[in-house]
Design a protein around this motif. Structure first.
Motif, PDB file in Angstrom:
ATOM      1  N   UNK A 191      44.133  55.554  14.617  1.00 57.83           N
ATOM      2  CA  UNK A 191      45.294  55.106  15.399  1.00 57.83           C
ATOM      3  C   UNK A 191      44.968  53.698  15.894  1.00 57.83           C
ATOM      4  N   UNK A 192      45.129  52.697  15.035  1.00 56.20           N
ATOM      5  CA  UNK A 192      44.599  51.362  15.326  1.00 56.20           C
ATOM      6  C   UNK A 192      45.173  50.709  16.579  1.00 56.20           C
ATOM      7  N   UNK A 193      44.274  50.061  17.324  1.00 56.01           N
ATOM      8  CA  UNK A 193      44.663  49.158  18.403  1.00 56.01           C
ATOM      9  C   UNK A 193      43.866  47.871  18.211  1.00 56.01           C
ATOM     10  N   UNK A 194      44.465  46.718  18.414  1.00 54.80           N
ATOM     11  CA  UNK A 194      43.752  45.452  18.167  1.00 54.80           C
ATOM     12  C   UNK A 194      42.493  45.274  19.008  1.00 54.80           C
ATOM     13  N   UNK A 195      42.508  45.760  20.263  1.00 62.49           N
ATOM     14  CA  UNK A 195      41.326  45.583  21.105  1.00 62.49           C
ATOM     15  C   UNK A 195      40.159  46.414  20.591  1.00 62.49           C
ATOM     16  N   UNK A 196      40.423  47.666  20.237  1.00 66.05           N
ATOM     17  CA  UNK A 196      39.353  48.502  19.693  1.00 66.05           C
ATOM     18  C   UNK A 196      38.825  47.922  18.390  1.00 66.05           C
ATOM     19  N   UNK A 197      39.712  47.326  17.589  1.00 64.85           N
ATOM     20  CA  UNK A 197      39.285  46.704  16.337  1.00 64.85           C
ATOM     21  C   UNK A 197      38.381  45.505  16.612  1.00 64.85           C
ATOM     22  N   UNK A 198      38.695  44.732  17.654  1.00 68.78           N
ATOM     23  CA  UNK A 198      37.872  43.574  18.004  1.00 68.78           C
ATOM     24  C   UNK A 198      36.475  44.005  18.439  1.00 68.78           C
ATOM     25  N   UNK A 199      36.413  45.072  19.258  1.00 74.00           N
ATOM     26  CA  UNK A 199      35.112  45.567  19.713  1.00 74.00           C
ATOM     27  C   UNK A 199      34.310  46.112  18.538  1.00 74.00           C
ATOM     28  N   UNK A 200      34.981  46.806  17.622  1.00 75.48           N
ATOM     29  CA  UNK A 200      34.293  47.334  16.441  1.00 75.48           C
ATOM     30  C   UNK A 200      33.727  46.198  15.589  1.00 75.48           C
ATOM     31  N   UNK A 201      34.482  45.119  15.447  1.00 69.56           N
ATOM     32  CA  UNK A 201      33.996  43.968  14.685  1.00 69.56           C
ATOM     33  C   UNK A 201      32.812  43.317  15.383  1.00 69.56           C
ATOM     34  N   UNK A 202      32.881  43.251  16.692  1.00 71.35           N
ATOM     35  CA  UNK A 202      31.777  42.692  17.474  1.00 71.35           C
ATOM     36  C   UNK A 202      30.499  43.487  17.238  1.00 71.35           C
ATOM     37  N   UNK A 203      30.618  44.825  17.247  1.00 68.36           N
ATOM     38  CA  UNK A 203      29.437  45.659  17.028  1.00 68.36           C
ATOM     39  C   UNK A 203      28.937  45.561  15.590  1.00 68.36           C
ATOM     40  N   UNK A 204      29.858  45.527  14.645  1.00 66.25           N
ATOM     41  CA  UNK A 204      29.435  45.381  13.252  1.00 66.25           C
ATOM     42  C   UNK A 204      28.662  44.079  13.058  1.00 66.25           C
ATOM     43  N   UNK A 205      29.155  43.006  13.653  1.00 68.03           N
ATOM     44  CA  UNK A 205      28.447  41.726  13.537  1.00 68.03           C
ATOM     45  C   UNK A 205      27.037  41.840  14.098  1.00 68.03           C
ATOM     46  N   UNK A 206      26.880  42.669  15.137  1.00 72.04           N
ATOM     47  CA  UNK A 206      25.569  42.833  15.736  1.00 72.04           C
ATOM     48  C   UNK A 206      24.553  43.463  14.806  1.00 72.04           C
ATOM     49  N   UNK A 207      25.014  44.294  13.877  1.00 70.05           N
ATOM     50  CA  UNK A 207      24.057  44.920  12.964  1.00 70.05           C
ATOM     51  C   UNK A 207      23.365  43.886  12.085  1.00 70.05           C
ATOM     52  N   UNK A 208      24.017  42.749  11.865  1.00 72.15           N
ATOM     53  CA  UNK A 208      23.392  41.701  11.053  1.00 72.15           C
ATOM     54  C   UNK A 208      22.184  41.088  11.756  1.00 72.15           C
ATOM     55  N   UNK A 209      22.159  41.180  13.102  1.00 73.58           N
ATOM     56  CA  UNK A 209      20.988  40.703  13.827  1.00 73.58           C
ATOM     57  C   UNK A 209      19.752  41.493  13.436  1.00 73.58           C
TER      58      UNK A 209
END
Length: 402
Positions: A191-209
């Motif tokens: 059930x997409x919401x833009x804010x939850x999608x932004x946080x998910x992208x933020x966390x995904x980017x963190x895995x690259x660290x």
């Protein structure tokens, strides 16, 4: 199957610089050979292993690449206490059962109480208790989302997965962190919401660290910023963009090319400051994350340290009382570790030790699992060259032999 069997990789009680020496030897490499492959001065590598220089994130990424390892492998995974191993196994099982909700586990009151408890433990940096409650919380949040099937319920579940990612990143459990962000994105998509999608992208980017691939992480951040600017408006848009720029700062500060790192970091700093100016004087909490003008100051300081610009980091000191006011231990303790790293770079050993003590007092468990706390303490001790009760106390809390 035990937790250790499910989580392959090297665990260590050593500080990162000491651990680097161990894995270099395990790979059959001389210092000269590794330094050449990594593109760093031999004198720097020698000083790091000897405890006279700090192993920085960018150098850790470079030597990891040279050995075919992720940065988390260079740093070493933090060990789990025997009484916590069962909770880790149960958490992995709950992650596997993401689409198999348990019947009767969706009681509204219990789920809400468990989520509030997890938020409290995370804010306190109480990783031990957080690990203990996450398996039950994840199963309850999963059952609740499947049962009521609302955007709010799926966003709550995505927050739980975000918390699993946060915990896994602290321990450097790379496989668990990646699985958590994959599940997080899956929850958002129900059930997409833009804010939850932004946080998910933020966390995904963190895995690259974890793998020392900051450049690809920045690609994820930049794409997510564009999506947030397109899909959100007003305060929500500014919060999402701020959250993503904070992640962008951290990633940029760890790029191996120092010129590119400075350029990209400054770009994200400017963007974060621009949106933070419109968010008032206090930070907001969004899906477990703190964003706004206060955290922007703290991330700037940490990024300047990663960039090797300690004078710019210390220039923010007068802003810290207001920036830290009311923020949780998850922000207070790492900030004082960053200050200690900056002061160590400037040769201020006593002040570095003082800030390590403040960090440890704010969040005692940081001493056991945070690689930058442990590495800074190792080098402060090596350079101090005299007995010091505070060093002894911190070393005991960290389980380190100095």
């Amino acid at each position: 199957m035990g937790a250790a069997e499910e989580d392959p990789g090297t665990t260590t009680e050593l500080a990162p610089g000491e651990h680097l020496a161990v894995i270099r030897k395990a790979h059959g490499l001389t210092r000269s050979r590794l330094a050449g492959r990594a593109g760093i001065p031999l004198s720097l590598l020698s000083a790091i292993e000897a405890g006279n220089r700090v192993l920085t994130p960018s150098v850790a990424a470079s030597v990891g690449w040279a050995m075919g390892l992720g940065m988390s492998d260079v740093l070493g995974k933090a060990t789990v206490a025997k009484n916590e191993a069962r909770a880790l196994t149960e958490l992995r099982a709950a992650l596997r059962d993401y689409d198999l909700p348990e019947t009767g586990a969706a009681a509204e009151g219990r789920f809400g109480d468990d989520l509030a408890t997890a938020r409290r433990y995370r804010r306190k940096f109480d990783v031990s208790r957080l690990l203990g409650v996450l398996p039950t919380l994840l199963r309850g949040a999963t059952a609740h989302a499947h049962t009521v099937n609302t955007a709010t319920a799926w966003s709550d579940l995505s927050e739980v997965y975000s918390t699993v990612y946060w915990l896994a990143a602290r321990y450097r459990w790379t496989d668990l962190a990646e699985l958590a962000v994959t599940r997080q994105r899956w929850a958002v998509e129900q059930r997409p919401t833009p804010m939850a999608a932004a946080v998910a992208a933020r966390d995904r980017a963190g895995t690259y660290l974890n793998f020392g691939d900051a450049g690809r992480g920045l690609d994820v951040v930049d794409r997510a910023i564009a999506e947030a600017q397109r899909d959100l408006s007003g305060t929500e848009r500014d919060l999402a963009v701020c959250i993503l720029n904070l992640r962008g700062m951290t990633l940029a500060g760890r790029l191996p090319d120092r010129e590119e790192a400075g350029r990209e970091a400054d770009r994200h700093i400017r963007s974060a400051m621009a949106v933070a100016d419109g968010l008032g004087s206090r930070d907001s909490t969004v899906l477990g994350l703190t964003a706004g003008p206060q955290n922007t100051v703290l991330h700037r300081l940490a990024t300047y340290v990663d960039l090797g610009r300690p004078q710019e980091a210390m220039a923010l000191v007068d802003m810290l009382p207001a920036a830290l006011d009311g923020l949780p231990a998850t922000r207070v303790a790492p900030t004082h570790v960053s200050m200690a790293r900056a002061q160590l770079d400037l040769g201020e050993l006593d002040m570095a030790l003082r800030n390590l003590a403040i960090a440890c007092d704010a969040a005692p468990q940081i001493a056991c699992i945070d690689p930058w706390f442990r590495e800074t303490l190792r080098v402060v001790s090596s350079l101090h060259r005299r007995s010091n009760p505070e060093l002894v106390r911190l070393a005991r809390l960290a389980g380190m032999s100095l």
